[in-house]
Design a protein around this motif. Structure first.
Motif, PDB file in Angstrom:
ATOM      1  N   GLY A 150      20.212  -2.283  -2.932  1.00 25.19           N
ATOM      2  CA  GLY A 150      20.865  -1.033  -2.585  1.00 25.19           C
ATOM      3  C   GLY A 150      22.327  -0.974  -2.937  1.00 25.19           C
ATOM      4  O   GLY A 150      23.050  -0.122  -2.395  1.00 25.19           O
ATOM      5  N   GLY A 151      22.788  -1.843  -3.852  1.00 28.01           N
ATOM      6  CA  GLY A 151      24.199  -1.831  -4.223  1.00 28.01           C
ATOM      7  C   GLY A 151      24.610  -0.581  -4.957  1.00 28.01           C
ATOM      8  O   GLY A 151      25.773  -0.188  -4.929  1.00 28.01           O
ATOM      9  N   GLY A 152      23.679   0.097  -5.623  1.00 25.92           N
ATOM     10  CA  GLY A 152      23.994   1.318  -6.353  1.00 25.92           C
ATOM     11  C   GLY A 152      23.764   2.574  -5.547  1.00 25.92           C
ATOM     12  O   GLY A 152      23.676   3.661  -6.127  1.00 25.92           O
ATOM     13  N   GLY A 153      23.655   2.446  -4.249  1.00 25.69           N
ATOM     14  CA  GLY A 153      23.421   3.606  -3.401  1.00 25.69           C
ATOM     15  C   GLY A 153      21.960   3.951  -3.214  1.00 25.69           C
ATOM     16  O   GLY A 153      21.635   4.971  -2.600  1.00 25.69           O
ATOM     17  N   GLY A 154      21.041   3.100  -3.703  1.00 25.14           N
ATOM     18  CA  GLY A 154      19.619   3.354  -3.557  1.00 25.14           C
ATOM     19  C   GLY A 154      19.096   2.877  -2.214  1.00 25.14           C
ATOM     20  O   GLY A 154      19.845   2.408  -1.351  1.00 25.14           O
ATOM     21  N   PRO A 155      17.788   2.984  -2.009  1.00 31.00           N
ATOM     22  CA  PRO A 155      17.194   2.552  -0.734  1.00 31.00           C
ATOM     23  C   PRO A 155      17.280   1.039  -0.568  1.00 31.00           C
ATOM     24  O   PRO A 155      17.287   0.284  -1.549  1.00 31.00           O
ATOM     25  N   THR A 156      17.345   0.592   0.665  1.00 33.08           N
ATOM     26  CA  THR A 156      17.414  -0.835   0.959  1.00 33.08           C
ATOM     27  C   THR A 156      16.012  -1.423   1.080  1.00 33.08           C
ATOM     28  O   THR A 156      15.094  -0.766   1.593  1.00 33.08           O
ATOM     29  N   PRO A 157      15.788  -2.653   0.621  1.00 31.08           N
ATOM     30  CA  PRO A 157      14.436  -3.235   0.683  1.00 31.08           C
ATOM     31  C   PRO A 157      14.137  -3.938   1.994  1.00 31.08           C
ATOM     32  O   PRO A 157      13.025  -4.444   2.167  1.00 31.08           O
ATOM     33  N   TRP A 158      15.109  -3.995   2.901  1.00 25.92           N
ATOM     34  CA  TRP A 158      14.895  -4.796   4.110  1.00 25.92           C
ATOM     35  C   TRP A 158      13.762  -4.292   4.996  1.00 25.92           C
ATOM     36  O   TRP A 158      12.974  -5.108   5.512  1.00 25.92           O
ATOM     37  N   PRO A 159      13.608  -2.978   5.253  1.00 26.10           N
ATOM     38  CA  PRO A 159      12.457  -2.552   6.074  1.00 26.10           C
ATOM     39  C   PRO A 159      11.102  -2.955   5.492  1.00 26.10           C
ATOM     40  O   PRO A 159      10.258  -3.477   6.240  1.00 26.10           O
ATOM     41  N   PRO A 160      10.829  -2.757   4.190  1.00 19.43           N
ATOM     42  CA  PRO A 160       9.538  -3.237   3.665  1.00 19.43           C
ATOM     43  C   PRO A 160       9.371  -4.752   3.767  1.00 19.43           C
ATOM     44  O   PRO A 160       8.266  -5.236   4.056  1.00 19.43           O
ATOM     45  N   LEU A 161      10.442  -5.500   3.526  1.00 12.57           N
ATOM     46  CA  LEU A 161      10.338  -6.956   3.640  1.00 12.57           C
ATOM     47  C   LEU A 161      10.039  -7.375   5.073  1.00 12.57           C
ATOM     48  O   LEU A 161       9.216  -8.273   5.314  1.00 12.57           O
ATOM     49  N   ILE A 162      10.684  -6.737   6.034  1.00 15.55           N
ATOM     50  CA  ILE A 162      10.429  -7.057   7.441  1.00 15.55           C
ATOM     51  C   ILE A 162       9.011  -6.666   7.832  1.00 15.55           C
ATOM     52  O   ILE A 162       8.331  -7.394   8.579  1.00 15.55           O
ATOM     53  N   ASN A 163       8.536  -5.524   7.321  1.00 15.70           N
ATOM     54  CA  ASN A 163       7.157  -5.115   7.610  1.00 15.70           C
ATOM     55  C   ASN A 163       6.156  -6.126   7.059  1.00 15.70           C
ATOM     56  O   ASN A 163       5.177  -6.492   7.738  1.00 15.70           O
ATOM     57  N   SER A 164       6.370  -6.580   5.837  1.00 16.70           N
ATOM     58  CA  SER A 164       5.465  -7.577   5.252  1.00 16.70           C
ATOM     59  C   SER A 164       5.498  -8.873   6.045  1.00 16.70           C
ATOM     60  O   SER A 164       4.455  -9.488   6.311  1.00 16.70           O
ATOM     61  N   LEU A 165       6.696  -9.296   6.418  1.00 12.33           N
ATOM     62  CA  LEU A 165       6.818 -10.537   7.184  1.00 12.33           C
ATOM     63  C   LEU A 165       6.145 -10.404   8.546  1.00 12.33           C
ATOM     64  O   LEU A 165       5.429 -11.319   8.984  1.00 12.33           O
ATOM     65  N   SER A 166       6.340  -9.279   9.210  1.00 15.70           N
ATOM     66  CA  SER A 166       5.740  -9.076  10.527  1.00 15.70           C
ATOM     67  C   SER A 166       4.215  -9.058  10.437  1.00 15.70           C
ATOM     68  O   SER A 166       3.519  -9.738  11.210  1.00 15.70           O
ATOM     69  N   ALA A 167       3.690  -8.271   9.494  1.00 19.07           N
ATOM     70  CA  ALA A 167       2.237  -8.175   9.361  1.00 19.07           C
ATOM     71  C   ALA A 167       1.622  -9.520   8.975  1.00 19.07           C
ATOM     72  O   ALA A 167       0.564  -9.903   9.498  1.00 19.07           O
ATOM     73  N   ASP A 188       0.368   4.688   8.917  1.00 14.78           N
ATOM     74  CA  ASP A 188       1.770   4.288   8.765  1.00 14.78           C
ATOM     75  C   ASP A 188       2.234   3.481   9.980  1.00 14.78           C
ATOM     76  O   ASP A 188       3.330   3.679  10.501  1.00 14.78           O
ATOM     77  N   ASN A 189       1.368   2.550  10.408  1.00 12.87           N
ATOM     78  CA  ASN A 189       1.653   1.701  11.553  1.00 12.87           C
ATOM     79  C   ASN A 189       1.436   0.250  11.143  1.00 12.87           C
ATOM     80  O   ASN A 189       0.364  -0.105  10.641  1.00 12.87           O
ATOM     81  N   VAL A 190       2.431  -0.592  11.353  1.00 14.71           N
ATOM     82  CA  VAL A 190       2.336  -1.979  10.914  1.00 14.71           C
ATOM     83  C   VAL A 190       1.285  -2.745  11.710  1.00 14.71           C
ATOM     84  O   VAL A 190       0.686  -3.704  11.201  1.00 14.71           O
ATOM     85  N   TRP A 191       0.998  -2.311  12.960  1.00 14.30           N
ATOM     86  CA  TRP A 191      -0.013  -3.006  13.752  1.00 14.30           C
ATOM     87  C   TRP A 191      -1.412  -2.763  13.214  1.00 14.30           C
ATOM     88  O   TRP A 191      -2.309  -3.599  13.411  1.00 14.30           O
ATOM     89  N   LEU A 192      -1.634  -1.654  12.539  1.00 13.84           N
ATOM     90  CA  LEU A 192      -2.915  -1.450  11.863  1.00 13.84           C
ATOM     91  C   LEU A 192      -3.094  -2.482  10.759  1.00 13.84           C
ATOM     92  O   LEU A 192      -4.187  -3.034  10.572  1.00 13.84           O
ATOM     93  N   LEU A 193      -2.031  -2.772  10.015  1.00 13.70           N
ATOM     94  CA  LEU A 193      -2.103  -3.802   8.984  1.00 13.70           C
ATOM     95  C   LEU A 193      -2.367  -5.172   9.588  1.00 13.70           C
ATOM     96  O   LEU A 193      -3.089  -5.985   9.008  1.00 13.70           O
ATOM     97  N   VAL A 194      -1.768  -5.449  10.743  1.00 15.19           N
ATOM     98  CA  VAL A 194      -2.016  -6.730  11.414  1.00 15.19           C
ATOM     99  C   VAL A 194      -3.501  -6.884  11.727  1.00 15.19           C
ATOM    100  O   VAL A 194      -4.105  -7.940  11.474  1.00 15.19           O
ATOM    101  N   LEU A 195      -4.120  -5.835  12.273  1.00 18.49           N
ATOM    102  CA  LEU A 195      -5.545  -5.891  12.593  1.00 18.49           C
ATOM    103  C   LEU A 195      -6.390  -6.026  11.327  1.00 18.49           C
ATOM    104  O   LEU A 195      -7.360  -6.799  11.293  1.00 18.49           O
ATOM    105  N   LEU A 196      -6.040  -5.298  10.284  1.00 14.41           N
ATOM    106  CA  LEU A 196      -6.804  -5.374   9.038  1.00 14.41           C
ATOM    107  C   LEU A 196      -6.685  -6.752   8.395  1.00 14.41           C
ATOM    108  O   LEU A 196      -7.698  -7.334   7.969  1.00 14.41           O
TER     109      LEU A 196
END
Length: 291
Positions: free
Chosen positions: A76-93, A153-161
């Motif tokens: 996100g250095g160029g003003g774009g979206p940050t990747p941290w939420p997707p990375l945290i979602n993947s790690l959590s799931a 769009d719920n990370v807990w659904l991915l956990v169950l799957l």
């Protein structure tokens, strides 16, 4: 007293020289195969340090100047979206589903290996048969279930799957690992008054630790890399890292350097987990190979 001189290379029997040459040729072939498997990853790493203009050249240039622009854009250095939420979602799931898989697979494998239930081979085949259904065949029913229960769009659904997807292979792996646990130490613990949860946690788990670590690593990798369900069932809130990577292929073109930088970053957790658990992984995957 004279001692016999050691035979030189030219004094070796023809069969020994032939076997030595064959061993050297097989060693070179193994190195060539290993390097060929690593080349795509090394090429991706090199491309991630190129500018978009240099990465898009055909044929690509090995001598192009190196830059960190791809990584700056990814974070996100160029003003774009940050990747941290997707990375945290993947790690959590991945982490939560792996923990659930181990909690469920350990007693199941215990019942199928040490305290075997009736017709345990049929049970094992049933677990294996759940992996025979193509993933895409179950996509629509899962989507309708998630929609009707409000879990899109719920990370807990991915956990169950991910838990349900990885549980059969985990039971199969851990059943073979737990088959090597000596029954005598389990019986000794039971004589001392240990109940089943204590036996599993304090006797079986430490002895089968390498196998459990290998199972956990494989389940973590499968969960981290899963794309199809995450692509269909998530949007913005529960978007995972593999889904985030697909956003770099747009109608405006393919941002190759930035995509390679993102792929390197997304691959790091799996590589780090594999490197940290490599000893346990080798021990676990080799359990039962030598009796």
């Amino acid at each position: 007293m004279t001692t016999a001189a050691h035979p030189t290379r030219h004094q070796l029997p023809p069969a020994a020289r032939k076997a030595k040459r064959r061993s050297a040729a097989l060693g070179l072939l193994a190195w060539a195969a290993g390097i060929s498997f690593c080349l795509p990853a090394l090429w991706m790493l090199l491309t991630s340090f190129h500018s978009e203009a240099d990465a898009a050249t055909n044929p690509p240039s090995l001598a192009a100047s190196l830059t960190l622009d791809g990584y700056r854009e990814f974070f996100g250095g160029g003003g774009g979206p940050t990747p941290w939420p997707p990375l945290i979602n993947s790690l959590s799931a991945s982490v939560f589903s792996t923990v659930l898989v181990l909690v469920l697979a350990l007693p199941a494998a215990y019942a199928l290996s040490i305290r075997r239930v009736r017709k345990w081979t049929d049970v094992m085949f049933f677990f294996l048969s759940t992996k025979m259904l193509p993933v895409v065949a179950g996509l629509l029913p899962v989507y309708l279930f998630a929609k009707n229960t409000g879990m899109l769009d719920n990370v807990w659904l991915l956990v169950l799957l991910y838990t349900s997807m990885n549980l059969p292979i985990a039971v199969w792996m851990m059943q073979s690992f737990l088959s090597d646990v000596p029954v005598s130490i389990i019986e000794a613990a039971q004589v001392d008054g240990a109940r089943l949860p204590t036996v599993l946690a304090r006797v079986v788990a430490p002895v089968a630790g390498p196998g459990i670590a290998a199972t956990a690593l494989i389940c973590f990798i499968f969960s981290w890399n899963e794309l199809l369900f995450a692509r269909v069932l998530t949007g913005v809130v529960a978007q995972t890292a593999p889904v985030y990577l697909t956003g770099f292929v747009t109608s405006q073109g393919l941002f190759l350097a930035q995509l390679c930088a993102a792929s390197v970053v997304v691959s790091l957790p799996v590589l780090a987990a594999g490197y940290a658990a490599q000893d346990k992984l080798v021990q676990g995957l080799s359990l039962g190979a030598v009796k």
